[in-house]
Design a protein around this motif. Structure first.
Motif, PDB file in Angstrom:
ATOM      1  N   GLY A 151       0.811  -1.206   0.000  1.00 26.01           N
ATOM      2  CA  GLY A 151       0.000   0.000   0.000  1.00 26.01           C
ATOM      3  C   GLY A 151       0.840   1.249   0.000  1.00 26.01           C
ATOM      4  O   GLY A 151       0.483   2.266  -0.617  1.00 26.01           O
ATOM      5  N   PHE A 152       1.996   1.164   0.669  1.00 23.28           N
ATOM      6  CA  PHE A 152       2.909   2.300   0.747  1.00 23.28           C
ATOM      7  C   PHE A 152       3.570   2.582  -0.594  1.00 23.28           C
ATOM      8  O   PHE A 152       4.172   3.643  -0.772  1.00 23.28           O
ATOM      9  CB  PHE A 152       3.975   2.014   1.801  1.00 23.28           C
ATOM     10  CG  PHE A 152       4.250   3.165   2.711  1.00 23.28           C
ATOM     11  CD1 PHE A 152       3.219   3.908   3.233  1.00 23.28           C
ATOM     12  CD2 PHE A 152       5.545   3.502   3.048  1.00 23.28           C
ATOM     13  CE1 PHE A 152       3.461   4.983   4.077  1.00 23.28           C
ATOM     14  CE2 PHE A 152       5.808   4.573   3.884  1.00 23.28           C
ATOM     15  CZ  PHE A 152       4.762   5.316   4.400  1.00 23.28           C
ATOM     16  N   VAL A 153       3.484   1.633  -1.518  1.00 21.94           N
ATOM     17  CA  VAL A 153       3.993   1.838  -2.880  1.00 21.94           C
ATOM     18  C   VAL A 153       2.862   2.226  -3.821  1.00 21.94           C
ATOM     19  O   VAL A 153       2.971   3.171  -4.604  1.00 21.94           O
ATOM     20  CB  VAL A 153       4.699   0.565  -3.389  1.00 21.94           C
ATOM     21  CG1 VAL A 153       5.077   0.727  -4.862  1.00 21.94           C
ATOM     22  CG2 VAL A 153       5.935   0.268  -2.561  1.00 21.94           C
ATOM     23  N   ALA A 154       1.743   1.511  -3.736  1.00 18.28           N
ATOM     24  CA  ALA A 154       0.655   1.707  -4.693  1.00 18.28           C
ATOM     25  C   ALA A 154       0.041   3.094  -4.611  1.00 18.28           C
ATOM     26  O   ALA A 154      -0.148   3.767  -5.643  1.00 18.28           O
ATOM     27  CB  ALA A 154      -0.421   0.641  -4.466  1.00 18.28           C
ATOM     28  N   ALA A 155      -0.286   3.551  -3.399  1.00 18.72           N
ATOM     29  CA  ALA A 155      -0.971   4.839  -3.266  1.00 18.72           C
ATOM     30  C   ALA A 155      -0.099   6.010  -3.720  1.00 18.72           C
ATOM     31  O   ALA A 155      -0.572   6.870  -4.486  1.00 18.72           O
ATOM     32  CB  ALA A 155      -1.437   5.030  -1.822  1.00 18.72           C
ATOM     33  N   PRO A 156       1.174   6.102  -3.295  1.00 20.70           N
ATOM     34  CA  PRO A 156       2.007   7.195  -3.818  1.00 20.70           C
ATOM     35  C   PRO A 156       2.197   7.130  -5.335  1.00 20.70           C
ATOM     36  O   PRO A 156       2.292   8.173  -5.992  1.00 20.70           O
ATOM     37  CB  PRO A 156       3.345   6.997  -3.084  1.00 20.70           C
ATOM     38  CG  PRO A 156       2.986   6.323  -1.813  1.00 20.70           C
ATOM     39  CD  PRO A 156       1.866   5.395  -2.198  1.00 20.70           C
ATOM     40  N   LEU A 157       2.266   5.915  -5.903  1.00 23.19           N
ATOM     41  CA  LEU A 157       2.398   5.797  -7.360  1.00 23.19           C
ATOM     42  C   LEU A 157       1.215   6.415  -8.072  1.00 23.19           C
ATOM     43  O   LEU A 157       1.377   7.126  -9.070  1.00 23.19           O
ATOM     44  CB  LEU A 157       2.545   4.324  -7.755  1.00 23.19           C
ATOM     45  CG  LEU A 157       3.952   3.748  -7.805  1.00 23.19           C
ATOM     46  CD1 LEU A 157       3.897   2.251  -8.109  1.00 23.19           C
ATOM     47  CD2 LEU A 157       4.817   4.470  -8.823  1.00 23.19           C
ATOM     48  N   VAL A 158       0.012   6.136  -7.575  1.00 22.41           N
ATOM     49  CA  VAL A 158      -1.180   6.729  -8.184  1.00 22.41           C
ATOM     50  C   VAL A 158      -1.143   8.245  -8.035  1.00 22.41           C
ATOM     51  O   VAL A 158      -1.431   8.988  -8.983  1.00 22.41           O
ATOM     52  CB  VAL A 158      -2.458   6.148  -7.542  1.00 22.41           C
ATOM     53  CG1 VAL A 158      -3.700   6.875  -8.071  1.00 22.41           C
ATOM     54  CG2 VAL A 158      -2.570   4.658  -7.823  1.00 22.41           C
ATOM     55  N   ALA A 159      -0.795   8.724  -6.839  1.00 25.44           N
ATOM     56  CA  ALA A 159      -0.742  10.167  -6.608  1.00 25.44           C
ATOM     57  C   ALA A 159       0.270  10.845  -7.525  1.00 25.44           C
ATOM     58  O   ALA A 159       0.007  11.934  -8.059  1.00 25.44           O
ATOM     59  CB  ALA A 159      -0.394  10.437  -5.148  1.00 25.44           C
ATOM     60  N   VAL A 160       1.426  10.224  -7.736  1.00 20.20           N
ATOM     61  CA  VAL A 160       2.435  10.791  -8.628  1.00 20.20           C
ATOM     62  C   VAL A 160       1.964  10.720 -10.083  1.00 20.20           C
ATOM     63  O   VAL A 160       2.126  11.683 -10.853  1.00 20.20           O
ATOM     64  CB  VAL A 160       3.785  10.054  -8.447  1.00 20.20           C
ATOM     65  CG1 VAL A 160       4.765  10.443  -9.553  1.00 20.20           C
ATOM     66  CG2 VAL A 160       4.381  10.374  -7.083  1.00 20.20           C
ATOM     67  N   ALA A 161       1.396   9.585 -10.486  1.00 17.33           N
ATOM     68  CA  ALA A 161       0.916   9.431 -11.861  1.00 17.33           C
ATOM     69  C   ALA A 161      -0.161  10.453 -12.201  1.00 17.33           C
ATOM     70  O   ALA A 161      -0.268  10.890 -13.352  1.00 17.33           O
ATOM     71  CB  ALA A 161       0.385   8.013 -12.082  1.00 17.33           C
ATOM     72  N   TRP A 162      -0.928  10.853 -11.205  1.00 14.69           N
ATOM     73  CA  TRP A 162      -2.002  11.827 -11.421  1.00 14.69           C
ATOM     74  C   TRP A 162      -1.540  13.263 -11.168  1.00 14.69           C
ATOM     75  O   TRP A 162      -2.341  14.193 -11.243  1.00 14.69           O
ATOM     76  CB  TRP A 162      -3.187  11.499 -10.515  1.00 14.69           C
ATOM     77  CG  TRP A 162      -3.966  10.303 -10.986  1.00 14.69           C
ATOM     78  CD1 TRP A 162      -3.650   9.460 -11.992  1.00 14.69           C
ATOM     79  CD2 TRP A 162      -5.209   9.843 -10.446  1.00 14.69           C
ATOM     80  NE1 TRP A 162      -4.603   8.478 -12.130  1.00 14.69           N
ATOM     81  CE2 TRP A 162      -5.583   8.694 -11.190  1.00 14.69           C
ATOM     82  CE3 TRP A 162      -6.040  10.269  -9.419  1.00 14.69           C
ATOM     83  CZ2 TRP A 162      -6.747   7.978 -10.928  1.00 14.69           C
ATOM     84  CZ3 TRP A 162      -7.202   9.559  -9.163  1.00 14.69           C
ATOM     85  CH2 TRP A 162      -7.563   8.434  -9.903  1.00 14.69           C
ATOM     86  N   GLY A 163      -0.263  13.456 -10.845  1.00 20.12           N
ATOM     87  CA  GLY A 163       0.250  14.795 -10.606  1.00 20.12           C
ATOM     88  C   GLY A 163      -0.144  15.380  -9.267  1.00 20.12           C
ATOM     89  O   GLY A 163      -0.003  16.594  -9.054  1.00 20.12           O
TER      90      GLY A 163
END
Length: 256
Positions: A151-163
Motif C-alpha cells: 500500500g505504501f507503494v501503490a498509493a504514492p504511485l497513483v498520486a504521482v501518476a495523477w500529478g
C-alpha cells in the motif's frame, strides 16, 4: 509421507490456488466498475492490474512461509476474523494499484482515496482483533507487513501518476527496500548488523505518511497545498530510515 503430502498441498494452495482464485475474484468484481472494453494507459485494464497485484501480494506471503509450520489447522487460522480484516486491506490496496493505469480525469477519481483511506483505518484493527478474539500468528504478521508495504507503494504511485504528488515523493516508497538492501549487503560482506533503535517513532511517522497520502488523493484537496506540505511530511520519515541504518551499522554512539 502423509505429513509431507499435507504440507505440500498447503503450500500449493497458498502459493498458487489462493492467489489465482483471489485475483480472478477481484478482477471479476472490478469489471463491474470498469467495463470490459475500458482500457487504461498503455492498453492495460485496471481490473486486470488490480487482480495481478492482489495475486502478487498473496504469492509473496506464501512464498516465505516455513513449510513445517503450515499444518495443524492452518486454513482455519488463515481464514480467521483478524486475517479477514487484513485480506480486506490487501484487496483495497490492490484496487488502488489498478488506478495507476487510469487517467486522472476519470469520474472514479475518488475511489483511490476511499480505498486507501479505509485500508489505513483498518490498519490496527486486524492486530487488535487477533489479540482479543484470536491469536497472533506468523501468517498474520506476514500478511500485515506485505500489505502495508504494498500500500505504501501503490498509493504514492497513483498520486504521482495523477500529478497530485511530486515524483521525488516516491523516495519514501523506495526507502524500505533501500534500507533492507543495504543491510543485506552488510551481511553478505560479513559486516556486523546491530539491532534497530528501540523506538516507535518510525511507526508514528508511517501513520502520518499514510494519512497524508490519503488526503493527497482526495480530489477536492488543492494540489498546490499538497505539494507545499510534501517535503515537510517526507523529510522526518527519510531521516528515520537514515538513523536506523546508522544504528544497525554501528555508526551511532553506543550501538556497536
Amino acid at each position: 509421507m502423509a505429513e509431507a503430502r499435507r504440507r505440500r498441498s498447503v503450500r500449493v494452495g497458498l502459493g498458487v490456488g489462493l492467489p489465482l482464485v483471489a485475483a480472478l475474484a477481484l478482477a471479476a468484481l472490478l469489471l463491474r466498475l470498469f467495463p470490459a472494453d475500458a482500457m487504461g494507459r498503455w492498453g492495460l485494464s485496471p481490473a486486470v492490474v488490480a487482480g495481478l497485484c492482489w495475486a502478487g501480494q498473496l504469492w509473496y506471503v506464501g512464498y516465505g512461509l516455513d513449510p513445517g509450520r503450515l499444518t495443524g489447522g492452518f486454513w482455519r487460522r488463515l481464514l480467521g476474523l483478524a486475517n479477514a480484516v487484513t485480506f480486506v486491506r490487501g484487496a483495497l490496496y490492490a484496487v488502488v494499484a489498478g488506478f495507476v493505469v487510469v487517467p486522472p480525469e476519470t469520474t472514479l477519481a475518488w475511489v483511490p482515496a476511499l480505498c486507501y483511506g479505509v485500508g489505513v483505518a483498518l490498519d490496527n484493527l486486524d492486530g487488535t482483533v487477533a489479540r482479543t478474539v484470536g491469536r497472533e500468528t506468523e501468517i498474520g504478521r506476514r500478511l500485515d507487513m506485505a500489505f502495508d508495504t504494498f500500500g505504501f507503494v501503490a498509493a504514492p504511485l497513483v498520486a504521482v501518476a495523477w500529478g497530485l504528488l511530486p515524483v521525488w515523493y516516491l523516495s519514501i516508497s523506495a526507502a524500505r527496500y533501500v534500507f533492507r538492501g543495504a543491510v543485506w549487503l552488510r551481511e553478505l560482506r560479513g559486516l556486523p548488523v546491530g539491532d534497530l533503535p528501540d523506538s516507535d517513532l518510525g511507526k508514528y511517522l508511517a501513520g502520518v505518511q499514510m494519512v497524508f497520502v490519503t488526503v493527497a488523493l482526495v480530489p477536492a484537496v488543492p494540489t498546490d497545498l499538497v505539494w507545499s506540505l510534501a517535503p515537510v511530511v517526507l523529510a522526518p520519515s527519510l531521516a528515520v530510515f537514515a538513523r536506523d541504518y546508522l544504528a544497525v551499522s554501528g555508526r551511532l554512539p553506543g550501538r556497536r
